[in-house]
Design a protein around this motif. Sequence first.
Motif, PDB file in Angstrom:
ATOM      1  N   ARG A  64     -27.364  11.299  63.731  1.00 50.43           N
ATOM      2  CA  ARG A  64     -25.943  11.332  64.108  1.00 50.43           C
ATOM      3  C   ARG A  64     -25.401  12.755  64.069  1.00 50.43           C
ATOM      4  NH1 ARG A  64     -27.869   6.974  64.611  1.00 50.43           N
ATOM      5  NH2 ARG A  64     -28.274   7.963  66.569  1.00 50.43           N
ATOM      6  N   VAL A  65     -25.832  13.551  63.091  1.00 45.16           N
ATOM      7  CA  VAL A  65     -25.383  14.946  63.003  1.00 45.16           C
ATOM      8  C   VAL A  65     -25.885  15.715  64.221  1.00 45.16           C
ATOM      9  CG1 VAL A  65     -25.657  17.109  61.719  1.00 45.16           C
ATOM     10  CG2 VAL A  65     -25.105  14.997  60.509  1.00 45.16           C
ATOM     11  N   GLU A  66     -27.124  15.471  64.623  1.00 42.25           N
ATOM     12  CA  GLU A  66     -27.649  16.139  65.812  1.00 42.25           C
ATOM     13  C   GLU A  66     -26.843  15.731  67.042  1.00 42.25           C
ATOM     14  OE1 GLU A  66     -31.872  15.746  66.231  1.00 42.25           O
ATOM     15  OE2 GLU A  66     -32.222  16.455  64.185  1.00 42.25           O
ATOM     16  N   ASP A  67     -26.471  14.450  67.139  1.00 38.78           N
ATOM     17  CA  ASP A  67     -25.631  13.992  68.243  1.00 38.78           C
ATOM     18  C   ASP A  67     -24.280  14.715  68.225  1.00 38.78           C
ATOM     19  OD1 ASP A  67     -27.598  12.218  68.983  1.00 38.78           O
ATOM     20  OD2 ASP A  67     -26.610  10.454  68.142  1.00 38.78           O
ATOM     21  N   LEU A  68     -23.748  14.904  67.033  1.00 40.40           N
ATOM     22  CA  LEU A  68     -22.459  15.574  66.884  1.00 40.40           C
ATOM     23  C   LEU A  68     -22.534  17.011  67.384  1.00 40.40           C
ATOM     24  CD1 LEU A  68     -19.562  15.378  65.813  1.00 40.40           C
ATOM     25  CD2 LEU A  68     -20.433  16.090  63.591  1.00 40.40           C
ATOM     26  N   LEU A  69     -23.626  17.692  67.101  1.00 47.29           N
ATOM     27  CA  LEU A  69     -23.782  19.068  67.558  1.00 47.29           C
ATOM     28  C   LEU A  69     -23.824  19.142  69.087  1.00 47.29           C
ATOM     29  CD1 LEU A  69     -26.348  20.469  64.959  1.00 47.29           C
ATOM     30  CD2 LEU A  69     -23.884  20.921  65.091  1.00 47.29           C
ATOM     31  N   GLY A  70     -24.233  18.074  69.730  1.00 51.98           N
ATOM     32  CA  GLY A  70     -24.256  18.029  71.191  1.00 51.98           C
ATOM     33  C   GLY A  70     -22.863  18.005  71.791  1.00 51.98           C
TER      34      GLY A  70
END
Length: 76
Positions: A64-70
């Motif tokens: 989810r954090v990686e998705d947020l960085l997107g």
Amino acid sequence: MEIDLEKDVRKILTEDLKRYFSNERDEDLGDLGAEILLDYIINHIGPYLYNKGVEDSYTYMNERVEDLLGLEKRLR
């Protein structure tokens, strides 16, 4: 780490163990036997299940954090 179950939850779980032994193994498991088995499961098997839940949560949150960085806006 000590896991302390509420009295009503402990009762439900011991009754479930007794029902399982009766239905699946055709064995009678008394109250004491169910309590001892429940304690064994909590103290010896429970930590593995708990750690698996922590690992799965960690993986999920990292995704989810990686998705947020997107969602970052591109700078000009």
